[in-house]
Design a protein around this motif. Structure first.
Motif, PDB file in Angstrom:
ATOM      1  N   ASN A  21      28.521  62.594  53.572  1.00 25.58           N
ATOM      2  CA  ASN A  21      28.736  62.189  52.175  1.00 25.58           C
ATOM      3  C   ASN A  21      28.182  63.228  51.202  1.00 25.58           C
ATOM      4  O   ASN A  21      28.810  63.546  50.198  1.00 25.58           O
ATOM      5  CB  ASN A  21      28.124  60.818  51.907  1.00 25.58           C
ATOM      6  CG  ASN A  21      28.914  59.705  52.553  1.00 25.58           C
ATOM      7  OD1 ASN A  21      30.105  59.831  52.802  1.00 25.58           O
ATOM      8  ND2 ASN A  21      28.250  58.603  52.841  1.00 25.58           N
ATOM      9  N   LEU A 112      30.888  57.775  32.508  1.00 21.11           N
ATOM     10  CA  LEU A 112      30.494  58.004  33.895  1.00 21.11           C
ATOM     11  C   LEU A 112      30.372  56.711  34.692  1.00 21.11           C
ATOM     12  O   LEU A 112      30.294  56.741  35.916  1.00 21.11           O
ATOM     13  CB  LEU A 112      29.195  58.807  33.951  1.00 21.11           C
ATOM     14  CG  LEU A 112      29.318  60.238  33.418  1.00 21.11           C
ATOM     15  CD1 LEU A 112      27.972  60.938  33.484  1.00 21.11           C
ATOM     16  CD2 LEU A 112      30.373  61.025  34.174  1.00 21.11           C
ATOM     17  N   ASP A 113      30.390  55.574  33.993  1.00 21.04           N
ATOM     18  CA  ASP A 113      30.394  54.278  34.669  1.00 21.04           C
ATOM     19  C   ASP A 113      31.814  53.807  34.950  1.00 21.04           C
ATOM     20  O   ASP A 113      32.010  52.775  35.584  1.00 21.04           O
ATOM     21  CB  ASP A 113      29.682  53.222  33.806  1.00 21.04           C
ATOM     22  CG  ASP A 113      28.209  53.532  33.638  1.00 21.04           C
ATOM     23  OD1 ASP A 113      27.626  54.171  34.539  1.00 21.04           O
ATOM     24  OD2 ASP A 113      27.649  53.143  32.596  1.00 21.04           O
ATOM     25  N   ASN A 114      32.799  54.544  34.492  1.00 20.75           N
ATOM     26  CA  ASN A 114      34.202  54.164  34.626  1.00 20.75           C
ATOM     27  C   ASN A 114      34.816  54.908  35.814  1.00 20.75           C
ATOM     28  O   ASN A 114      34.936  56.132  35.806  1.00 20.75           O
ATOM     29  CB  ASN A 114      34.938  54.510  33.323  1.00 20.75           C
ATOM     30  CG  ASN A 114      36.377  54.079  33.325  1.00 20.75           C
ATOM     31  OD1 ASN A 114      37.076  54.183  34.324  1.00 20.75           O
ATOM     32  ND2 ASN A 114      36.831  53.602  32.182  1.00 20.75           N
ATOM     33  N   ASN A 115      35.220  54.158  36.847  1.00 23.54           N
ATOM     34  CA  ASN A 115      35.775  54.774  38.057  1.00 23.54           C
ATOM     35  C   ASN A 115      37.059  55.554  37.780  1.00 23.54           C
ATOM     36  O   ASN A 115      37.292  56.602  38.378  1.00 23.54           O
ATOM     37  CB  ASN A 115      36.029  53.720  39.131  1.00 23.54           C
ATOM     38  CG  ASN A 115      34.751  53.177  39.717  1.00 23.54           C
ATOM     39  OD1 ASN A 115      33.722  53.854  39.718  1.00 23.54           O
ATOM     40  ND2 ASN A 115      34.781  51.963  40.210  1.00 23.54           N
ATOM     41  N   ASP A 116      37.901  55.035  36.873  1.00 24.16           N
ATOM     42  CA  ASP A 116      39.143  55.740  36.547  1.00 24.16           C
ATOM     43  C   ASP A 116      38.833  57.096  35.903  1.00 24.16           C
ATOM     44  O   ASP A 116      39.463  58.100  36.217  1.00 24.16           O
ATOM     45  CB  ASP A 116      40.009  54.894  35.613  1.00 24.16           C
ATOM     46  CG  ASP A 116      40.540  53.641  36.292  1.00 24.16           C
ATOM     47  OD1 ASP A 116      40.693  53.656  37.530  1.00 24.16           O
ATOM     48  OD2 ASP A 116      40.790  52.644  35.587  1.00 24.16           O
ATOM     49  N   ASN A 118      36.079  58.845  36.290  1.00 30.76           N
ATOM     50  CA  ASN A 118      35.504  59.710  37.322  1.00 30.76           C
ATOM     51  C   ASN A 118      36.590  60.304  38.212  1.00 30.76           C
ATOM     52  O   ASN A 118      36.483  61.452  38.652  1.00 30.76           O
ATOM     53  CB  ASN A 118      34.467  58.957  38.143  1.00 30.76           C
ATOM     54  CG  ASN A 118      33.189  58.742  37.367  1.00 30.76           C
ATOM     55  OD1 ASN A 118      32.800  59.568  36.558  1.00 30.76           O
ATOM     56  ND2 ASN A 118      32.536  57.625  37.593  1.00 30.76           N
ATOM     57  N   SER A 119      37.636  59.528  38.467  1.00 27.75           N
ATOM     58  CA  SER A 119      38.750  60.028  39.263  1.00 27.75           C
ATOM     59  C   SER A 119      39.482  61.148  38.527  1.00 27.75           C
ATOM     60  O   SER A 119      39.800  62.194  39.111  1.00 27.75           O
ATOM     61  CB  SER A 119      39.708  58.873  39.572  1.00 27.75           C
ATOM     62  OG  SER A 119      40.828  59.336  40.261  1.00 27.75           O
ATOM     63  N   TRP A 179      43.066  62.050  30.029  1.00 26.54           N
ATOM     64  CA  TRP A 179      42.270  60.848  29.803  1.00 26.54           C
ATOM     65  C   TRP A 179      42.307  60.381  28.350  1.00 26.54           C
ATOM     66  O   TRP A 179      42.745  59.280  28.048  1.00 26.54           O
ATOM     67  CB  TRP A 179      40.810  61.048  30.228  1.00 26.54           C
ATOM     68  CG  TRP A 179      39.990  59.823  30.000  1.00 26.54           C
ATOM     69  CD1 TRP A 179      39.116  59.596  28.989  1.00 26.54           C
ATOM     70  CD2 TRP A 179      39.990  58.625  30.776  1.00 26.54           C
ATOM     71  NE1 TRP A 179      38.568  58.342  29.084  1.00 26.54           N
ATOM     72  CE2 TRP A 179      39.095  57.724  30.198  1.00 26.54           C
ATOM     73  CE3 TRP A 179      40.673  58.237  31.929  1.00 26.54           C
ATOM     74  CZ2 TRP A 179      38.855  56.460  30.689  1.00 26.54           C
ATOM     75  CZ3 TRP A 179      40.422  56.974  32.429  1.00 26.54           C
ATOM     76  CH2 TRP A 179      39.524  56.116  31.828  1.00 26.54           C
TER      77      TRP A 179
END
Length: 183
Positions: A21, A112-116, A118-119, A179
């Motif tokens: 990881n 940075l708390d948003n997974n989309d 971050n993707s 984004w």
């Protein structure tokens, strides 16, 4: 099975996932990460006699991993080609697109708390030229000091700052397009 082989097998069972990881985070390529982790365990086996138990086994293996990743980047960085800048700068060295400097909405405070997000950010980072991606990861993600990044990559301090600045501009443009303009 001797003591060294027994310990190594235990370490492989316990720490493989953690090391993989970490390597994936640092390298962004599964094959390279798996190769690095394999090299970590081979190095641990070869230098088993030097491990005196003063630190945790995981700490020791992670230190080997970081050294292997730095070695990987040094080799890869030195063998990459030139970075084309014609997308960003004209023949006089001025920005081609002034709109890259537009302000972002302030509604997105916790991205940075948003997974989309971050993707999208990961996709934008993958678009950076390798000669830029390596210093960006070392400086911003591993939080290494500039002197350390320069030492590991063979860059001068001035070149590092230029690469980091150009990388930020490319990331900003990519994020604005992928984004901020669609969200």
């Amino acid at each position: 099975m001797d003591k060294r082989s027994k310990h190594l097998q235990q370490w492989i069972d316990i720490y493989s996932d953690t090391l993989l990881n970490s390597a994936l985070f640092l390298l962004s390529d599964r094959q390279d990460a798996e190769d690095i982790v394999q090299n970590v365990f081979m190095s641990a086996f070869e230098s088993y006699h030097s491990f005196q138990g003063r630190s945790n086994v995981k700490t020791w293996l992670m230190a080997i991993l970081k050294n292997k990743v730095a070695e990987f980047y040094r080799k890869k960085y030195r063998h990459t080609g030139n970075i084309p800048l014609d997308h960003y700068f004209d023949s006089e060295g001025s920005w081609k697109h002034d709109d890259i400097l537009q302000d972002w909405n302030e509604k997105d405070d916790n991205l940075l708390d948003n997974n989309d997000f971050n993707s999208v950010m990961a996709e934008c980072m993958d678009k950076l030229p390798l000669k830029w991606l390596i210093p960006v990861k070392l400086y911003y993600l591993e939080e290494k000091k500039a002197a350390s990044v320069c030492q590991e990559t063979g860059l001068t301090t001035t070149n590092l700052w230029k690469i980091l600045q150009r990388s930020r501009m490319q990331l900003r443009e990519c994020l604005e397009f992928n984004w901020f303009n669609i969200s």
